[in-house]
Scaffold this motif. Structure first.
Motif, PDB file in Angstrom:
ATOM      1  N   PHE A 110      -6.068   2.240   8.605  1.00 33.26           N
ATOM      2  CA  PHE A 110      -5.344   2.099   9.867  1.00 33.26           C
ATOM      3  C   PHE A 110      -5.775   3.198  10.827  1.00 33.26           C
ATOM      4  O   PHE A 110      -6.192   4.283  10.421  1.00 33.26           O
ATOM      5  CB  PHE A 110      -3.831   2.187   9.638  1.00 33.26           C
TER       6      PHE A 110
ATOM      7  N   MET B 121      -4.150   0.489  -1.932  1.00 31.89           N
ATOM      8  CA  MET B 121      -3.355  -0.716  -2.159  1.00 31.89           C
ATOM      9  C   MET B 121      -2.716  -0.617  -3.530  1.00 31.89           C
ATOM     10  O   MET B 121      -3.332  -0.139  -4.488  1.00 31.89           O
ATOM     11  CB  MET B 121      -4.250  -1.963  -2.081  1.00 31.89           C
TER      12      MET B 121
ATOM     13  N   ALA C 246      -6.514   0.095   2.343  1.00 30.28           N
ATOM     14  CA  ALA C 246      -6.118  -0.358   3.676  1.00 30.28           C
ATOM     15  C   ALA C 246      -6.383   0.790   4.644  1.00 30.28           C
ATOM     16  O   ALA C 246      -6.014   1.940   4.373  1.00 30.28           O
ATOM     17  CB  ALA C 246      -4.648  -0.752   3.699  1.00 30.28           C
TER      18      ALA C 246
ATOM     19  N   TRP D 290      -4.890 -10.471   5.469  1.00 26.98           N
ATOM     20  CA  TRP D 290      -5.009 -10.105   4.062  1.00 26.98           C
ATOM     21  C   TRP D 290      -4.067 -10.983   3.257  1.00 26.98           C
ATOM     22  O   TRP D 290      -2.861 -10.962   3.452  1.00 26.98           O
ATOM     23  CB  TRP D 290      -4.691  -8.624   3.841  1.00 26.98           C
TER      24      TRP D 290
ATOM     25  N   ILE E  89      -9.057  -4.041   5.453  1.00 26.58           N
ATOM     26  CA  ILE E  89      -8.180  -4.188   4.300  1.00 26.58           C
ATOM     27  C   ILE E  89      -8.926  -4.947   3.219  1.00 26.58           C
ATOM     28  O   ILE E  89      -9.574  -5.966   3.497  1.00 26.58           O
ATOM     29  CB  ILE E  89      -6.887  -4.947   4.649  1.00 26.58           C
ATOM     30  N   ASP E  90      -8.870  -4.466   1.977  1.00 22.87           N
ATOM     31  CA  ASP E  90      -9.368  -5.239   0.852  1.00 22.87           C
ATOM     32  C   ASP E  90      -8.439  -5.004  -0.332  1.00 22.87           C
ATOM     33  O   ASP E  90      -7.327  -4.493  -0.170  1.00 22.87           O
ATOM     34  CB  ASP E  90     -10.833  -4.919   0.542  1.00 22.87           C
TER      35      ASP E  90
ATOM     36  N   PHE F 110       0.858  -1.186   0.000  1.00 21.57           N
ATOM     37  CA  PHE F 110       0.000   0.000   0.000  1.00 21.57           C
ATOM     38  C   PHE F 110       0.894   1.237   0.000  1.00 21.57           C
ATOM     39  O   PHE F 110       2.081   1.175   0.312  1.00 21.57           O
ATOM     40  CB  PHE F 110      -0.974   0.011   1.191  1.00 21.57           C
TER      41      PHE F 110
ATOM     42  N   TYR G  18      -1.888  -8.985   9.935  1.00 21.97           N
ATOM     43  CA  TYR G  18      -1.627  -7.644  10.460  1.00 21.97           C
ATOM     44  C   TYR G  18      -1.964  -7.693  11.944  1.00 21.97           C
ATOM     45  O   TYR G  18      -3.104  -7.919  12.332  1.00 21.97           O
ATOM     46  CB  TYR G  18      -2.494  -6.614   9.744  1.00 21.97           C
TER      47      TYR G  18
ATOM     48  N   TYR H 170      -5.290   4.240   3.006  1.00 19.30           N
ATOM     49  CA  TYR H 170      -4.210   4.097   2.033  1.00 19.30           C
ATOM     50  C   TYR H 170      -4.713   3.330   0.815  1.00 19.30           C
ATOM     51  O   TYR H 170      -5.600   2.477   0.935  1.00 19.30           O
ATOM     52  CB  TYR H 170      -3.034   3.333   2.646  1.00 19.30           C
TER      53      TYR H 170
ATOM     54  N   ARG I  16      -5.826  -8.848  11.766  1.00 22.79           N
ATOM     55  CA  ARG I  16      -6.531  -8.720  10.502  1.00 22.79           C
ATOM     56  C   ARG I  16      -5.725  -9.528   9.495  1.00 22.79           C
ATOM     57  O   ARG I  16      -4.498  -9.514   9.521  1.00 22.79           O
ATOM     58  CB  ARG I  16      -6.642  -7.264  10.046  1.00 22.79           C
TER      59      ARG I  16
ATOM     60  N   PRO J 113      -4.500  -2.033  12.222  1.00 19.64           N
ATOM     61  CA  PRO J 113      -5.273  -2.330  11.019  1.00 19.64           C
ATOM     62  C   PRO J 113      -6.760  -2.451  11.339  1.00 19.64           C
ATOM     63  O   PRO J 113      -7.155  -3.214  12.212  1.00 19.64           O
ATOM     64  CB  PRO J 113      -4.689  -3.655  10.542  1.00 19.64           C
TER      65      PRO J 113
END
Length: 379
Positions: A367, A378, A365, A326, A360-361, A49, A331, A376, A324, A357
């Motif tokens: 945070f 990715m 992302a 991903w 996220i996908d 990211f 994370y 952010y 988390r 985190p």
């Protein structure tokens, strides 16, 4: 999502060679290292990211954060806000007491549920009250417009439970008595009701409920009829659902955890400590082992093969309380707020994440550092 880590590793190797440097002597090709799993002496790899956030907000601490397509949903107290995930522009927002379409006002939209395909056509289920009447209302994800409305009748209290695109649940409390009600979202009618239980999750064609009172235990009910499919009462007199992950359930059995098959309720394996905050991807099923105290927190992975499962601790994951997942990374963050990304073999993929985190996908992302939420892109 196209992986960029091998290219970044190559860039690091090339960084030391300039036009004026002597040409190095040819050497044997390096050993192949699986993507995302650094060797012990390799520099940590940058996660996929951007180095700087697309945008940030200091709009207080959020209870829950979700991504749905190009939207970021933040749930805080009695408010739901839907923003453009790329720009932060607010698309729509509802709060307790706001007028609800069809009459009455919204009730606790901070507990709303996202249903449908998050990448495409998704919507939100929340609750309303109109005088003495309570009920559920469906809102478009795109603009918050009313899609449907289901009255639940005149009840003392209504708390929204888990929901999917086919079924929504709610807990109704009248004169101190609690019951779970399931609604068919195709017919917009009540499907069934069950007394003395609270809904915990909807998995496959089952509604997982927890019996209230002294004999609290986990029970699976048929999603369409409400009939009991299985119960853990005989095996674990006191049990509760800790997490769901596809066809596997993580159950708090009072003296540790059990990994249970969702469809049958059959025990696959047990673990001596509680497992919480589980997450999964196509390659990983991981949980946080909370242990006896923060110093004992660690990450574990769960592998299921046929009719059995095994639990393994992740080396170097001490202090990992919140997880988390991903793709092939976990994370991880601890009680002190520090966060890092680790592999299932204990390698550090990034030692300094920009915060805890939250979501996220493939596109974004998110945070949080406790006060600021940052989004952010990715890569």
């Amino acid at each position: 999502m196209a992986r960029t880590w091998p290219l970044m590793a190559a860039a690091l190797l090339l960084a030391g060679c300039t036009a004026g440097d002597p040409v190095p002597r040819p050497s044997p090709p390096p050993a192949v290292v699986p993507t995302g799993v650094p060797t012990a002496d390799a520099a940590p790899q940058r996660l996929p990211f951007g180095a700087e956030p697309l945008w940030s907000t200091t709009d207080g601490k959020q209870n829950r954060v979700e991504l749905a397509g190009d939207a970021l949903l933040t749930f805080r107290g009695d408010r739901l806000r839907v923003s453009d995930a790329r720009t932060g522009a607010i698309r729509w927002s509802v709060s307790t007491g706001d007028p609800a379409p069809g009459g009455g006002t919204y009730s606790a939209p901070g507990s709303a549920r996202v249903i449908g395909d998050p990448a495409r056509d998704w919507s939100v289920v929340t609750a309303y009250r109109d005088g003495g009447e309570r009920g559920l209302i469906g809102l478009s994800g795109a603009g918050g417009d009313k899609l449907w409305r289901i009255p639940a009748g005149r009840t003392g209290d209504l708390s929204l439970g888990p929901a999917t695109s086919r079924t929504a649940t709610a807990v109704l409390t009248t004169a101190g008595r609690t019951r779970t009600v399931a609604y068919d979202l195709d017919t917009r009618e009540q499907a069934w009701t069950a007394a003395g239980v609270r809904p915990a999750a909807i998995q496959d064609d089952l509604v997982l409920v927890e019996r209230t009172g002294a004999k609290a235990t986990l029970i699976a009910l048929d999603r369409e009829t409400g009939k009991e499919s299985w119960s853990l009462a005989a095996r674990y007199p006191r049990s509760a659902l800790a997490s769901t992950a596809g066809s596997t359930l993580i159950v708090d059995r009072g003296e540790g955890a059990a990994v249970v098959d969702t469809l049958t309720g059959r025990e696959l394996t047990t673990w001596p400590a509680r497992l919480t905050d589980c997450g999964s991807s196509a390659t990983i099923l991981a949980c946080a082992d909370t242990g006896a105290g923060p110093q004992d927190d660690q990450a574990v992975t769960i592998t299921t093969v046929d009719d059995a499962a095994s639990v393994s601790t992740v080396p170097g994951s001490t202090g990992c309380r919140r997880l988390r997942v991903w793709e092939d990374l976990m994370y991880c963050s601890g009680p002190d707020g520090t966060a890092r990304a680790i592999t299932t073999t204990g390698g550090t993929a990034d030692p300094g994440l920009p915060g805890i985190p939250e979501a996220i996908d493939a596109r974004f992302a998110v945070f949080s550092d406790g006060t600021t939420l940052s989004v952010y892109a990715m890569s």
